[in-house]
Design a protein around this motif. Structure first.
Motif, PDB file in Angstrom:
ATOM      1  N   SER A  10       0.843  -1.096   0.035  1.00 26.82           N
ATOM      2  CA  SER A  10       0.065  -0.151  -0.117  1.00 26.82           C
ATOM      3  C   SER A  10       0.669   1.176   0.054  1.00 26.82           C
ATOM      4  O   SER A  10       0.529   2.288  -0.877  1.00 26.82           O
ATOM      5  N   SER A  22     -11.193   5.692  -2.956  1.00 26.54           N
ATOM      6  CA  SER A  22     -12.059   4.919  -2.083  1.00 26.54           C
ATOM      7  C   SER A  22     -11.566   3.304  -2.313  1.00 26.54           C
ATOM      8  O   SER A  22     -10.854   3.115  -3.534  1.00 26.54           O
ATOM      9  N   ASN A  23     -12.163   2.501  -1.433  1.00 29.81           N
ATOM     10  CA  ASN A  23     -12.021   1.040  -1.580  1.00 29.81           C
ATOM     11  C   ASN A  23     -12.766   0.740  -2.921  1.00 29.81           C
ATOM     12  O   ASN A  23     -12.214  -0.268  -3.623  1.00 29.81           O
ATOM     13  N   ARG A  63      -4.196  -2.930  -1.108  1.00 34.53           N
ATOM     14  CA  ARG A  63      -4.283  -1.468  -0.510  1.00 34.53           C
ATOM     15  C   ARG A  63      -5.563  -1.522   0.356  1.00 34.53           C
ATOM     16  O   ARG A  63      -5.943  -0.695   1.386  1.00 34.53           O
ATOM     17  N   ILE A  64      -6.715  -2.261   0.071  1.00 34.73           N
ATOM     18  CA  ILE A  64      -8.022  -2.154   0.801  1.00 34.73           C
ATOM     19  C   ILE A  64      -7.721  -2.834   2.307  1.00 34.73           C
ATOM     20  O   ILE A  64      -8.058  -2.319   3.400  1.00 34.73           O
ATOM     21  N   ARG A  67      -5.914  -0.330   4.294  1.00 35.59           N
ATOM     22  CA  ARG A  67      -6.641   0.986   4.416  1.00 35.59           C
ATOM     23  C   ARG A  67      -7.711   0.604   5.669  1.00 35.59           C
ATOM     24  O   ARG A  67      -7.974   1.369   6.835  1.00 35.59           O
ATOM     25  N   GLU A  68      -7.978  -0.780   5.832  1.00 34.41           N
ATOM     26  CA  GLU A  68      -8.990  -1.240   6.975  1.00 34.41           C
ATOM     27  C   GLU A  68      -8.196  -1.989   7.938  1.00 34.41           C
ATOM     28  O   GLU A  68      -8.760  -2.602   9.053  1.00 34.41           O
TER      29      GLU A  68
END
Length: 99
Positions: A10, A22-23, A63-64, A67-68
Motif C-alpha cells: 500500500s 476509495s475502496n 491496498r484495501i 486501509r482497513e
C-alpha cells in the motif's frame, strides 16, 4: 528479497500512484486485473502469465486490506476458519458453493 506485506504494498502504491479515493476504486481496478487473468487463461489455461495476473490482483487488493487495518495473512486465516466450518454443495467441476 523483500517479504511484502499489505502495508508495504500500500505504501508503494501510494508513493507510485498517489492516494486512492476509495475502496470502491481499488475494487474496480482489481476487477480489471481479474479480466486480464481471465484473458490469459482463455488463451492458455496453464499460462505462466496467469500467475503474474494473480499477483497483480492481490497487490491491488492489499491496498484495501491496509486501509482497513488488516493483514493479508490474518484476513485469509480468519476467512478459512469460516470456510472450513461451512457446508458445501459440490458442482462436479472441482468447485462448490456454500449452503
Amino acid at each position: 528479497m523483500i517479504n511484502e506485506t499489505s502495508q508495504s504494498i500500500s505504501q508503494w502504491a501510494n508513493e507510485t500512484f498517489g492516494p486512492v479515493k476509495s475502496n470502491y476504486h481499488i475494487a474496480v481496478r482489481a476487477n480489471l486485473e481479474m479480466a486480464e487473468l481471465l484473458k490469459e487463461l482463455a488463451l492458455d489455461d496453464s499460462a505462466y502469465n496467469a500467475l503474474e495476473e494473480i499477483a497483480d490482483i492481490v497487490i491491488v487488493l492489499a491496498r484495501i486490506v491496509d486501509r482497513e487495518g488488516g493483514t493479508l495473512q490474518s484476513i485469509i486465516n480468519d476467512k478459512m476458519v469460516i470456510n472450513r466450518a461451512r457446508k458445501w454443495k459440490l458442482d462436479g467441476s472441482g468447485q462448490g458453493y456454500h449452503v
